[in-house]
Motif scaffolding. Structure first.
Motif, PDB file in Angstrom:
ATOM      1  N   ALA A 137       4.236  -3.376  -5.896  1.00 54.12           N
ATOM      2  CA  ALA A 137       3.025  -3.385  -5.076  1.00 54.12           C
ATOM      3  C   ALA A 137       2.022  -4.410  -5.601  1.00 54.12           C
ATOM      4  O   ALA A 137       1.428  -5.160  -4.820  1.00 54.12           O
ATOM      5  CB  ALA A 137       2.394  -1.999  -5.048  1.00 54.12           C
ATOM      6  N   LEU A 138       1.872  -4.457  -6.899  1.00 52.89           N
ATOM      7  CA  LEU A 138       0.934  -5.407  -7.506  1.00 52.89           C
ATOM      8  C   LEU A 138       1.378  -6.850  -7.254  1.00 52.89           C
ATOM      9  O   LEU A 138       0.556  -7.719  -6.944  1.00 52.89           O
ATOM     10  CB  LEU A 138       0.811  -5.138  -9.008  1.00 52.89           C
ATOM     11  N   GLU A 139       2.658  -7.091  -7.354  1.00 52.56           N
ATOM     12  CA  GLU A 139       3.191  -8.434  -7.089  1.00 52.56           C
ATOM     13  C   GLU A 139       2.896  -8.867  -5.654  1.00 52.56           C
ATOM     14  O   GLU A 139       2.402  -9.968  -5.411  1.00 52.56           O
ATOM     15  CB  GLU A 139       4.697  -8.440  -7.344  1.00 52.56           C
ATOM     16  N   ILE A 140       3.183  -7.991  -4.712  1.00 58.67           N
ATOM     17  CA  ILE A 140       2.948  -8.308  -3.297  1.00 58.67           C
ATOM     18  C   ILE A 140       1.465  -8.550  -3.044  1.00 58.67           C
ATOM     19  O   ILE A 140       1.080  -9.550  -2.427  1.00 58.67           O
ATOM     20  CB  ILE A 140       3.461  -7.175  -2.390  1.00 58.67           C
ATOM     21  N   MET A 141       0.630  -7.649  -3.525  1.00 61.35           N
ATOM     22  CA  MET A 141      -0.802  -7.777  -3.266  1.00 61.35           C
ATOM     23  C   MET A 141      -1.389  -9.025  -3.918  1.00 61.35           C
ATOM     24  O   MET A 141      -2.221  -9.708  -3.316  1.00 61.35           O
ATOM     25  CB  MET A 141      -1.532  -6.529  -3.730  1.00 61.35           C
ATOM     26  N   SER A 142      -0.960  -9.313  -5.124  1.00 64.50           N
ATOM     27  CA  SER A 142      -1.466 -10.505  -5.811  1.00 64.50           C
ATOM     28  C   SER A 142      -1.129 -11.770  -5.035  1.00 64.50           C
ATOM     29  O   SER A 142      -1.973 -12.664  -4.892  1.00 64.50           O
ATOM     30  CB  SER A 142      -0.895 -10.596  -7.225  1.00 64.50           C
ATOM     31  N   LEU A 143       0.102 -11.844  -4.549  1.00 62.05           N
ATOM     32  CA  LEU A 143       0.538 -13.032  -3.815  1.00 62.05           C
ATOM     33  C   LEU A 143      -0.095 -13.128  -2.433  1.00 62.05           C
ATOM     34  O   LEU A 143      -0.474 -14.209  -1.997  1.00 62.05           O
ATOM     35  CB  LEU A 143       2.062 -13.039  -3.685  1.00 62.05           C
ATOM     36  N   ARG A 144      -0.197 -12.007  -1.757  1.00 62.51           N
ATOM     37  CA  ARG A 144      -0.671 -12.029  -0.363  1.00 62.51           C
ATOM     38  C   ARG A 144      -2.180 -11.911  -0.222  1.00 62.51           C
ATOM     39  O   ARG A 144      -2.766 -12.472   0.698  1.00 62.51           O
ATOM     40  CB  ARG A 144      -0.007 -10.906   0.428  1.00 62.51           C
ATOM     41  N   LEU A 145      -2.812 -11.168  -1.143  1.00 62.58           N
ATOM     42  CA  LEU A 145      -4.255 -10.915  -1.019  1.00 62.58           C
ATOM     43  C   LEU A 145      -5.080 -11.609  -2.092  1.00 62.58           C
ATOM     44  O   LEU A 145      -6.293 -11.754  -1.929  1.00 62.58           O
ATOM     45  CB  LEU A 145      -4.524  -9.402  -1.077  1.00 62.58           C
ATOM     46  N   GLY A 146      -4.442 -11.964  -3.192  1.00 63.53           N
ATOM     47  CA  GLY A 146      -5.164 -12.571  -4.305  1.00 63.53           C
ATOM     48  C   GLY A 146      -5.489 -11.543  -5.369  1.00 63.53           C
ATOM     49  O   GLY A 146      -5.571 -10.333  -5.093  1.00 63.53           O
ATOM     50  N   ASP A 154      -7.913  -4.225  -3.076  1.00 59.28           N
ATOM     51  CA  ASP A 154      -6.644  -3.490  -3.070  1.00 59.28           C
ATOM     52  C   ASP A 154      -5.773  -3.880  -4.262  1.00 59.28           C
ATOM     53  O   ASP A 154      -5.105  -3.029  -4.857  1.00 59.28           O
ATOM     54  CB  ASP A 154      -5.882  -3.727  -1.771  1.00 59.28           C
ATOM     55  N   THR A 155      -5.773  -5.155  -4.605  1.00 61.58           N
ATOM     56  CA  THR A 155      -5.015  -5.617  -5.770  1.00 61.58           C
ATOM     57  C   THR A 155      -5.587  -5.015  -7.039  1.00 61.58           C
ATOM     58  O   THR A 155      -4.843  -4.521  -7.897  1.00 61.58           O
ATOM     59  CB  THR A 155      -5.048  -7.153  -5.855  1.00 61.58           C
ATOM     60  N   ARG A 156      -6.896  -5.032  -7.137  1.00 67.68           N
ATOM     61  CA  ARG A 156      -7.538  -4.477  -8.333  1.00 67.68           C
ATOM     62  C   ARG A 156      -7.304  -2.972  -8.449  1.00 67.68           C
ATOM     63  O   ARG A 156      -7.094  -2.444  -9.541  1.00 67.68           O
ATOM     64  CB  ARG A 156      -9.025  -4.815  -8.308  1.00 67.68           C
ATOM     65  N   SER A 157      -7.297  -2.281  -7.324  1.00 60.65           N
ATOM     66  CA  SER A 157      -7.036  -0.840  -7.333  1.00 60.65           C
ATOM     67  C   SER A 157      -5.610  -0.542  -7.795  1.00 60.65           C
ATOM     68  O   SER A 157      -5.384   0.402  -8.562  1.00 60.65           O
ATOM     69  CB  SER A 157      -7.273  -0.276  -5.926  1.00 60.65           C
ATOM     70  N   THR A 158      -4.674  -1.346  -7.345  1.00 62.84           N
ATOM     71  CA  THR A 158      -3.286  -1.167  -7.764  1.00 62.84           C
ATOM     72  C   THR A 158      -3.134  -1.452  -9.246  1.00 62.84           C
ATOM     73  O   THR A 158      -2.433  -0.730  -9.961  1.00 62.84           O
ATOM     74  CB  THR A 158      -2.348  -2.059  -6.923  1.00 62.84           C
ATOM     75  N   THR A 202       0.833  -1.206   0.000  1.00 62.92           N
ATOM     76  CA  THR A 202       0.000   0.000   0.000  1.00 62.92           C
ATOM     77  C   THR A 202       0.867   1.255   0.000  1.00 62.92           C
ATOM     78  O   THR A 202       0.586   2.212  -0.736  1.00 62.92           O
ATOM     79  CB  THR A 202      -0.949  -0.002   1.212  1.00 62.92           C
ATOM     80  N   SER A 203       1.923   1.246   0.774  1.00 62.59           N
ATOM     81  CA  SER A 203       2.829   2.393   0.796  1.00 62.59           C
ATOM     82  C   SER A 203       3.522   2.580  -0.548  1.00 62.59           C
ATOM     83  O   SER A 203       3.671   3.710  -1.027  1.00 62.59           O
ATOM     84  CB  SER A 203       3.877   2.219   1.901  1.00 62.59           C
ATOM     85  N   LEU A 204       3.953   1.494  -1.162  1.00 61.98           N
ATOM     86  CA  LEU A 204       4.562   1.571  -2.491  1.00 61.98           C
ATOM     87  C   LEU A 204       3.572   2.144  -3.499  1.00 61.98           C
ATOM     88  O   LEU A 204       3.930   2.990  -4.326  1.00 61.98           O
ATOM     89  CB  LEU A 204       5.025   0.186  -2.952  1.00 61.98           C
ATOM     90  N   ASN A 205       2.341   1.677  -3.429  1.00 61.60           N
ATOM     91  CA  ASN A 205       1.296   2.168  -4.330  1.00 61.60           C
ATOM     92  C   ASN A 205       1.092   3.671  -4.138  1.00 61.60           C
ATOM     93  O   ASN A 205       1.041   4.428  -5.113  1.00 61.60           O
ATOM     94  CB  ASN A 205      -0.007   1.411  -4.080  1.00 61.60           C
ATOM     95  N   ASN A 206       0.991   4.106  -2.898  1.00 60.50           N
ATOM     96  CA  ASN A 206       0.750   5.522  -2.619  1.00 60.50           C
ATOM     97  C   ASN A 206       1.903   6.392  -3.105  1.00 60.50           C
ATOM     98  O   ASN A 206       1.677   7.466  -3.693  1.00 60.50           O
ATOM     99  CB  ASN A 206       0.513   5.734  -1.127  1.00 60.50           C
ATOM    100  N   LEU A 207       3.119   5.944  -2.895  1.00 57.85           N
ATOM    101  CA  LEU A 207       4.278   6.690  -3.371  1.00 57.85           C
ATOM    102  C   LEU A 207       4.295   6.744  -4.897  1.00 57.85           C
ATOM    103  O   LEU A 207       4.573   7.788  -5.487  1.00 57.85           O
ATOM    104  CB  LEU A 207       5.569   6.066  -2.840  1.00 57.85           C
TER     105      LEU A 207
END
Length: 67
Positions: free
Chosen positions: A36-45, A50-54, A11-16
């Motif tokens: 950010a997308l890589e992390i969110m995809s792996l951790r959240l799906g 949040d993944t879709r927003s990124t 989330t911080s990476l996305n915001n920056l």
């Protein structure tokens, strides 16, 4: 403290990245959004909001880069 693959880090990476994009710093923003997308995809799906927003932020950035 949270670790490099924690969703809060993503989330911080996305915001920056969004801040950089609004400043016209597209080349600096893109790798942050990709990470950010890589992390969110792996951790959240891939279907998590949040993944879709990124992903949407990345798509918008790439549109700006192509203008």
């Amino acid at each position: 403290l949270l670790g490099e693959s924690h969703p809060a880090v993503a989330t911080s990476l996305n915001n920056l990245a969004v801040l950089y994009a609004h400043q016209g710093l597209y080349q600096q923003a893109e790798p942050l959004l990709l990470k950010a997308l890589e992390i969110m995809s792996l951790r959240l799906g891939t279907e998590h909001p949040d993944t879709r927003s990124t992903q949407q932020s990345l798509d918008i950035l790439r549109g700006w880069m192509n203008d």
